[in-house]
Design a protein around this motif. Structure first.
Motif: not given
Length: 162
Positions: A2-26
């Motif tokens: 029940l703690e909020e101690d999880g983490e995710v590491t994402l790596a972005f490679d390629g694409g044309t800047e600027p990049l946008g990121l959505r988490q569950n639609g936000v």
């Protein structure tokens, strides 16, 4: 658990800047490491300035929430500590396979089979077959099963006060 101690590491490679990121639609900042996540499923969608997108779904588990056992109870019907019962932070992820309580001579005074943690049948009122037991130390044994299928055995003593 029940703690909020999880983490995710994402790596972005390629694409044309600027990049946008959505988490569950936000929309969120395009950080490589996202921290303080609660257990659950997260969908990440990255998009670049040309409209190209890529997505990833990640599920973070909650771990098994611990069970707690009081070390004393007083079944005098005052509404405070009237029962001995296992307690958990989250009752939805724990089931009980069996629960037993013994007196100091090894005699079985209470027993219940499988069920869910919050079931009232796991509340011992200090009686055996409808008769009040004497004040003293009693031994409990409980086998629990968590949502992930693992089991754990608990044992200890509890003081019955009259």
């Amino acid at each position: 658990c029940l703690e909020e101690d999880g983490e995710v590491t994402l790596a972005f490679d390629g694409g044309t800047e600027p990049l946008g990121l959505r988490q569950n639609g936000v929309m969120i900042p395009t950080e490589e490491k996202i921290i303080a996540l609660a257990a659950g499923t997260y969908q990440y969608i990255v998009s670049d300035s040309l409209g190209c997108t890529d997505s990833l779904t990640v599920t973070l588990g909650s771990g098994n929430c611990p069970l707690y056992f009081p070390n004393v109870f007083s079944p005098n019907l005052d509404g405070v500590n009237d029962f001995f019962a296992p307690q958990g932070v989250s009752t939805s992820d724990s089931g009980i396979l069996r629960m037993q309580i013994y007196d100091r001579w090894g005699g079985l005074v209470f027993e219940q089979g499988s069920g869910v943690l919050e079931d009232a049948k796991y509340r011992w009122d200090g009686n055996r077959l409808g008769e009040e037991l004497t004040q003293g130390i009693y031994i409990y044994f409980l086998e629990a099963q968590y949502a992930d299928g693992t089991t754990e055995v608990f044992s200890g003593d509890v003081m019955l006060l009259r």
